[in-house]
Design an enzyme around this catalytic site. Structure first.
Site, PDB file in Angstrom:
ATOM      1  CG  ASP A 136      -2.124   0.877   1.079  1.00 18.93           C
ATOM      2  OD1 ASP A 136      -2.346   1.415  -0.031  1.00 18.93           O
ATOM      3  OD2 ASP A 136      -2.858   1.048   2.073  1.00 18.93           O
ATOM      4  N   GLY A 137       0.330   2.332  -0.592  1.00 17.76           N
ATOM      5  CA  GLY A 137       1.006   3.633  -0.532  1.00 17.76           C
ATOM      6  C   GLY A 137       1.600   4.099  -1.854  1.00 17.76           C
ATOM      7  N   GLY A 162       0.062   5.509  -4.370  1.00 18.05           N
ATOM      8  CA  GLY A 162      -0.513   6.816  -4.722  1.00 18.05           C
ATOM      9  C   GLY A 162       0.129   7.934  -3.922  1.00 18.05           C
ATOM     10  CG  HIS A 207      -0.345   2.281  -9.394  1.00 17.06           C
ATOM     11  ND1 HIS A 207      -0.563   1.843  -8.111  1.00 17.06           N
ATOM     12  CD2 HIS A 207      -1.407   3.089  -9.695  1.00 17.06           C
ATOM     13  CE1 HIS A 207      -1.704   2.361  -7.658  1.00 17.06           C
ATOM     14  NE2 HIS A 207      -2.226   3.122  -8.599  1.00 17.06           N
ATOM     15  CB  SER A 230      -8.770  -5.249  -3.391  1.00 16.91           C
ATOM     16  OG  SER A 230      -9.364  -3.984  -3.576  1.00 16.91           O
ATOM     17  CD  GLU A 241     -13.395  -4.982  -1.647  1.00 20.84           C
ATOM     18  OE1 GLU A 241     -12.197  -5.335  -1.717  1.00 20.84           O
ATOM     19  OE2 GLU A 241     -14.331  -5.785  -1.436  1.00 20.84           O
ATOM     20  NE  ARG A 269      -7.556   2.158  -5.612  1.00 18.60           N
ATOM     21  CZ  ARG A 269      -6.356   2.227  -5.072  1.00 18.60           C
ATOM     22  NH1 ARG A 269      -5.343   2.646  -5.800  1.00 18.60           N
ATOM     23  NH2 ARG A 269      -6.148   1.883  -3.822  1.00 18.60           N
ATOM     24  CG  LEU A 273       9.445 -16.691  -3.758  1.00 20.13           C
ATOM     25  CD1 LEU A 273       9.605 -16.746  -2.229  1.00 20.13           C
ATOM     26  CD2 LEU A 273       9.624 -15.256  -4.247  1.00 20.13           C
ATOM     27  NE  ARG A 306      -7.957   0.690   5.210  1.00 16.78           N
ATOM     28  CZ  ARG A 306      -7.521   1.919   5.471  1.00 16.78           C
ATOM     29  NH1 ARG A 306      -7.483   2.360   6.707  1.00 16.78           N
ATOM     30  NH2 ARG A 306      -7.133   2.721   4.495  1.00 16.78           N
ATOM     31  CD  GLU A 315       2.633 -13.292  15.857  1.00 20.34           C
ATOM     32  OE1 GLU A 315       2.515 -12.103  16.214  1.00 20.34           O
ATOM     33  OE2 GLU A 315       2.212 -14.252  16.528  1.00 20.34           O
TER      34      GLU A 315
END
Ligand code: IPE
Ligand code: IPE
Ligand code: MG
Length: 244
Positions: free
Chosen positions: A21-22, A24, A38, A66, A68, A72, A132, A195, A208
């Site tokens: 996140d972050g 923008g 992005h 997401s 949601e 945008r 991985l 969140r 965790e």
């Protein structure tokens, strides 16, 4: 910030999940359009895959888009999808170069046909890689995933393939997009937000959490190590009592 960056003797989480996140805000701070954030964020993902692998992490799952995020502005969604097309194309080469097995979780029918095609090619091309396990959550929403799993299980019940005595936590997990992927040990969310935003709600039951103020495009190996050091200070009890 943790001072200790020596991981000798430390437990390396087998599975790290990240809410990237972050992007923008990173661009806004530089007076640039959000999309620049992005683009930079996508470069960070590439680097973090290498870093995670070099630290001995076996599974890395990132939240890229997401269910949601369709809310945008159309121009931003369009720019993210364009970036995704290029990313998926390059990813085939990188996956085979790094021995990385790539999977995509999320609901695919809303993605455009060419993107779905690229995902299928990427998964097929990397399926035998043994390094991985990199999972990209795309048009992913945990509630949507759970509902799809319930529907599919209900269909199997209706068809007589399972009966109610077989409905266990393990069986249900196998209906989720993350079947075959162990639950995350550590969740990292960047940008100071604390969140889950509909990410891996079932799978994170005993994970965790590490919240970082760093904006995703600035996230690096040092910050990943900080998260691992913090993780090592946690006492994972799984409902039991601390062992003295
Ligand atoms: C995360 O960065 C990337 C996506 C959700 C696609 P954001 O675009 O949410 O960045 P901020 O939160 O607005 O800074
Ligand atoms: C969560 O970030 C989704 C991704 C990182 C892909 P958002 O930026 O969309 O989450 P909210 O809206 O702040 O909760
Ligand atoms: Mg955000």
């Amino acid at each position: 910030m943790a001072k200790n960056t020596d991981l000798t003797g430390m437990k390396i989480p087998q599975h790290v999940a990240i809410i990237m996140d972050g992007n923008g805000r990173w661009a806004k701070k530089r007076l640039m359009p959000r999309n620049v954030g992005h683009v930079q964020g996508a470069k960070t993902v590439e680097q973090i895959c290498e870093d995670a692998d070099s630290l001995g992490i076996k599974y890395l799952t990132v939240y890229a888009f997401s269910t949601e995020n369709w809310n945008r502005p159309e121009s931003e969604v369009g720019a993210i999808m364009k970036l995704l097309r290029n990313y998926l194309k390059d990813c085939i080469k990188r996956a085979n170069g790094n021995n990385m097995k790539v999977r995509v979780i999320g609901e695919r029918s809303r993605l455009s046909e060419d993107i779905r095609q690229r995902i299928a090619e990427l998964e097929e091309a990397s399926k035998d890689n043994t390094g991985l396990n990199f999972t990209i959550a795309l048009n992913y929403g945990s509630r949507d995933e759970i509902i799809r799993a319930v529907k599919s299980m209900a269909q199997d019940y209706k068809d007589g393939n399972i009966d109610e005595t077989e409905i266990t936590e393990d069986k249900f997990s196998a209906y989720l997009d993350t079947a075959d992927i162990p639950d995350p040990d550590l969740l990292i969310r960047t940008s100071g937000e604390e969140r889950l935003s509909n990410y891996l709600l079932w799978q994170l039951a005993y994970t965790e959490f590490y919240f970082s103020d760093v904006l995703w495009p600035d996230f690096d190996k040092k910050e990943l190590i900080n998260a691992i050091v913090k993780y090592n200070g946690r006492d994972r009890r799984f409902g039991g009592v601390r062992e003295e």
